[in-house]
Write a protein that holds these residues in place. Structure first.
Motif, PDB file in Angstrom:
ATOM      1  N   LEU A 148     -93.452  32.349  39.996  1.00 22.88           N
ATOM      2  CA  LEU A 148     -92.864  31.551  38.921  1.00 22.88           C
ATOM      3  C   LEU A 148     -93.233  32.103  37.548  1.00 22.88           C
ATOM      4  CD1 LEU A 148     -93.346  27.895  40.251  1.00 22.88           C
ATOM      5  CD2 LEU A 148     -91.475  29.501  40.645  1.00 22.88           C
ATOM      6  N   PHE A 149     -94.472  32.530  37.391  1.00 22.04           N
ATOM      7  CA  PHE A 149     -94.899  33.078  36.099  1.00 22.04           C
ATOM      8  C   PHE A 149     -94.110  34.342  35.781  1.00 22.04           C
ATOM      9  CE2 PHE A 149     -97.517  35.506  33.177  1.00 22.04           C
ATOM     10  CZ  PHE A 149     -98.004  34.543  32.309  1.00 22.04           C
ATOM     11  N   GLY A 150     -93.900  35.190  36.781  1.00 19.53           N
ATOM     12  CA  GLY A 150     -93.136  36.414  36.563  1.00 19.53           C
ATOM     13  C   GLY A 150     -91.720  36.124  36.109  1.00 19.53           C
ATOM     14  N   LEU A 151     -91.084  35.132  36.717  1.00 20.51           N
ATOM     15  CA  LEU A 151     -89.730  34.762  36.306  1.00 20.51           C
ATOM     16  C   LEU A 151     -89.698  34.324  34.841  1.00 20.51           C
ATOM     17  CD1 LEU A 151     -88.492  32.724  39.413  1.00 20.51           C
ATOM     18  CD2 LEU A 151     -87.687  34.986  38.671  1.00 20.51           C
ATOM     19  N   CYS A 152     -90.758  33.637  34.432  1.00 18.01           N
ATOM     20  CA  CYS A 152     -90.799  33.110  33.070  1.00 18.01           C
ATOM     21  C   CYS A 152     -91.161  34.162  32.027  1.00 18.01           C
ATOM     22  CB  CYS A 152     -91.775  31.934  32.994  1.00 18.01           C
ATOM     23  SG  CYS A 152     -91.173  30.468  33.858  1.00 18.01           S
ATOM     24  N   LEU A 153     -91.422  35.395  32.458  1.00 15.27           N
ATOM     25  CA  LEU A 153     -91.584  36.477  31.477  1.00 15.27           C
ATOM     26  C   LEU A 153     -90.278  36.747  30.751  1.00 15.27           C
ATOM     27  CD1 LEU A 153     -93.813  39.036  33.438  1.00 15.27           C
ATOM     28  CD2 LEU A 153     -94.508  37.520  31.575  1.00 15.27           C
ATOM     29  N   LEU A 154     -89.177  36.264  31.311  1.00 15.59           N
ATOM     30  CA  LEU A 154     -87.875  36.394  30.667  1.00 15.59           C
ATOM     31  C   LEU A 154     -87.720  35.416  29.501  1.00 15.59           C
ATOM     32  CD1 LEU A 154     -85.694  36.638  33.906  1.00 15.59           C
ATOM     33  CD2 LEU A 154     -86.404  38.535  32.429  1.00 15.59           C
ATOM     34  N   VAL A 155     -88.621  34.457  29.427  1.00 16.86           N
ATOM     35  CA  VAL A 155     -88.591  33.442  28.381  1.00 16.86           C
ATOM     36  C   VAL A 155     -89.467  33.890  27.212  1.00 16.86           C
ATOM     37  CG1 VAL A 155     -89.143  31.019  27.863  1.00 16.86           C
ATOM     38  CG2 VAL A 155     -88.250  31.651  30.123  1.00 16.86           C
ATOM     39  N   PRO A 156     -89.045  33.646  25.965  1.00 13.03           N
ATOM     40  CA  PRO A 156     -89.900  33.993  24.816  1.00 13.03           C
ATOM     41  C   PRO A 156     -91.294  33.390  24.955  1.00 13.03           C
ATOM     42  CG  PRO A 156     -87.714  33.374  24.056  1.00 13.03           C
ATOM     43  CD  PRO A 156     -87.744  33.092  25.526  1.00 13.03           C
ATOM     44  N   VAL A 157     -92.284  34.091  24.448  1.00 17.04           N
ATOM     45  CA  VAL A 157     -93.678  33.680  24.610  1.00 17.04           C
ATOM     46  C   VAL A 157     -93.916  32.259  24.133  1.00 17.04           C
ATOM     47  CG1 VAL A 157     -96.042  34.137  23.872  1.00 17.04           C
ATOM     48  CG2 VAL A 157     -94.550  36.033  24.465  1.00 17.04           C
ATOM     49  N   ARG A 158     -93.305  31.896  23.018  1.00 10.55           N
ATOM     50  CA  ARG A 158     -93.584  30.570  22.449  1.00 10.55           C
ATOM     51  C   ARG A 158     -93.115  29.432  23.363  1.00 10.55           C
ATOM     52  NH1 ARG A 158     -89.373  32.613  19.301  1.00 10.55           N
ATOM     53  NH2 ARG A 158     -87.423  31.379  19.306  1.00 10.55           N
ATOM     54  N   HIS A 159     -92.210  29.727  24.303  1.00 14.04           N
ATOM     55  CA  HIS A 159     -91.725  28.700  25.213  1.00 14.04           C
ATOM     56  C   HIS A 159     -92.217  28.906  26.650  1.00 14.04           C
ATOM     57  CE1 HIS A 159     -89.215  27.449  21.968  1.00 14.04           C
ATOM     58  NE2 HIS A 159     -88.389  28.489  22.032  1.00 14.04           N
ATOM     59  N   ARG A 160     -93.030  29.907  26.865  1.00  8.81           N
ATOM     60  CA  ARG A 160     -93.329  30.318  28.237  1.00  8.81           C
ATOM     61  C   ARG A 160     -94.168  29.303  28.991  1.00  8.81           C
ATOM     62  NH1 ARG A 160     -95.072  36.257  28.292  1.00  8.81           N
ATOM     63  NH2 ARG A 160     -92.906  36.432  27.564  1.00  8.81           N
ATOM     64  N   ILE A 161     -95.184  28.736  28.357  1.00  6.39           N
ATOM     65  CA  ILE A 161     -96.016  27.751  29.055  1.00  6.39           C
ATOM     66  C   ILE A 161     -95.174  26.546  29.464  1.00  6.39           C
ATOM     67  CG2 ILE A 161     -97.903  26.096  28.796  1.00  6.39           C
ATOM     68  CD1 ILE A 161     -99.414  28.134  27.191  1.00  6.39           C
ATOM     69  N   VAL A 162     -94.309  26.119  28.568  1.00  2.98           N
ATOM     70  CA  VAL A 162     -93.433  24.991  28.885  1.00  2.98           C
ATOM     71  C   VAL A 162     -92.520  25.348  30.056  1.00  2.98           C
ATOM     72  CG1 VAL A 162     -91.557  23.532  28.026  1.00  2.98           C
ATOM     73  CG2 VAL A 162     -93.485  24.084  26.529  1.00  2.98           C
ATOM     74  N   ALA A 163     -92.006  26.577  30.057  1.00  5.11           N
ATOM     75  CA  ALA A 163     -91.100  26.996  31.130  1.00  5.11           C
ATOM     76  C   ALA A 163     -91.808  27.029  32.479  1.00  5.11           C
ATOM     77  CB  ALA A 163     -90.514  28.372  30.802  1.00  5.11           C
ATOM     78  N   VAL A 164     -93.015  27.616  32.512  1.00  5.20           N
ATOM     79  CA  VAL A 164     -93.771  27.680  33.769  1.00  5.20           C
ATOM     80  C   VAL A 164     -94.120  26.274  34.235  1.00  5.20           C
ATOM     81  CG1 VAL A 164     -95.871  28.495  34.894  1.00  5.20           C
ATOM     82  CG2 VAL A 164     -94.722  29.945  33.228  1.00  5.20           C
ATOM     83  N   THR A 165     -94.561  25.432  33.310  1.00  3.73           N
ATOM     84  CA  THR A 165     -94.919  24.058  33.661  1.00  3.73           C
ATOM     85  C   THR A 165     -93.716  23.302  34.196  1.00  3.73           C
ATOM     86  OG1 THR A 165     -96.600  24.080  31.916  1.00  3.73           O
ATOM     87  CG2 THR A 165     -95.982  21.935  32.821  1.00  3.73           C
ATOM     88  N   ALA A 166     -92.553  23.524  33.582  1.00  3.82           N
ATOM     89  CA  ALA A 166     -91.335  22.852  34.032  1.00  3.82           C
ATOM     90  C   ALA A 166     -90.955  23.289  35.439  1.00  3.82           C
ATOM     91  CB  ALA A 166     -90.192  23.151  33.063  1.00  3.82           C
TER      92      ALA A 166
END
Length: 350
Positions: A148-166
């Motif tokens: 899941l964390f790897g997939l969220c590398l596609l998300v900008p850093v400022r939103h990444r924690i939120v994306a992984v948590t979601a």
């Protein structure tokens, strides 16, 4: 990288070894007084929080492709884990009496190699979700988090924690809504949010938060005190609360100060480097300890010394595995001589 992270890795690995050493002694001599001091499973929670922390601080300002991230995780985790899993499967097939809690079961072995949650066939109650190498259940969570964390590398850093948590939260919610199953029980456990706590702490660390040495010392001591107390008492509350929170407290305070790589502590750093090997190989050492228990007790007349000996042997075997397998294999896989994933052009994160 903070050198204290390696110190905590070493402590976490030794906690787990102690926990399983006590369980082993409990099987051999249930009346041994030291078996009342059962704790140490909390070492796993330290590893989980550390994983989230390290993944954040090593990727937040170093753009990399999803494939490259996954490959780095695979070459770090898979070789030793597959080696010990296949070794255990071979032992279970040829001399099953050595590993009493291990059975040769092809679907279970394949699920273990694929990091999929599976009911352990050796559990008479049919409730334990664990791979062939029982401590490997933690790696199922690790690889799930890396996915899941790897997939969220596609998300900008400022939103990444939120994306992984979601993502983690969505799977967690679904797992707790659908009919009970092995997968639902596994992915619906609150322990997975310890990785999220680690990411948040990584972000705090990157922000440059710093505390005075006395405050750090008190915070770390308090964290370990609560961690061991809750671990020992095994309260009937979510593990995230009883053990995950003090584990996060320890990581927060221990990384809120910059310390040099002191020569006097380099043995602990070495154990931290070898913690993965110690963690995966110690069950073989402890299984072998059953054979020497009568001799040790006949000579030393002390169950406590037997536990110390088991921990020392487990550490020695883990160090041997680190230097003879983990380091050389890792060096080969990280060299440019093997085919690598095709990497897209790096894009600056925003």
């Amino acid at each position: 990288m903070c050198v204290q992270l390696q110190y905590i890795r070493a402590i976490a690995a030794l906690l787990v070894v102690y926990f399983h050493a006590i369980l082993q002694l409990e099987n051999l001599n249930p009346d041994a007084p030291i078996t009342d001091g059962l704790f140490g499973k909390s070492g796993v929670d330290l590893f989980f929080v550390l994983s989230g922390f390290v993944m954040w601080i090593t990727t937040s300002d170093k753009p990399q492709s999803v494939a490259d991230f996954w490959w780095k995780r695979v070459r770090r985790v898979v070789p030793l884990y597959w080696a010990v899993t296949l070794a255990a499967a071979f032992v279970a097939l040829i001399v099953p009496q050595i590993l009493r809690t291990t059975q040769f079961d092809v679907p279970h072995i394949l699920a273990s190699l694929a990091f999929l949650p599976w009911l352990h066939p050796a559990d008479p109650a049919g409730e334990m979700i664990a791979p062939l190498i029982v401590p490997g259940w933690t790696l199922n969570y690790e690889m799930y988090f890396y996915l899941l964390f790897g997939l969220c590398l596609l998300v900008p850093v400022r939103h990444r924690i939120v994306a992984v948590t979601a993502l983690i939260g969505s799977v967690f919610l679904v797992a707790n809504l659908v009919p009970e199953s092995t997968a639902a029980r596994f992915y619906g456990d609150t322990v997975i949010f310890e990785f999220v706590a680690g990411m948040v702490l990584g972000r705090i660390y990157k922000a440059g938060v710093s505390l005075a040495a006395p405050v750090v010392a008190v915070g770390v001591a308090l964290g370990f005190g609560v961690l061991v107390f809750n671990d020992y008492n095994d309260f009937d509350l979510p593990r995230l609360i009883t053990i995950g929170m003090p584990a996060a407290l320890i990581i927060f305070f221990s990384t809120a100060i910059r310390i040099p790589d002191l020569k006097a502590w380099r043995w602990l750093r070495l154990l931290g480097d070898a913690s993965y090997s110690i963690y995966l190989t110690h069950i073989f050492t402890l299984a072998g300890s059953r054979m020497i228990y009568p001799w040790v007790i006949g000579t030393l007349q002390s169950d406590t010394l037997f536990v110390v000996l088991m921990m020392a042997m487990s550490t020695a075997v883990g160090l041997a595995s680190y230097f003879l397998f983990e380091v050389p294999v890792g060096r080969i896989l990280s060299s440019g001589n093997l085919p690598r994933f095709v990497r897209p052009a790096k894009v600056r994160n925003v």
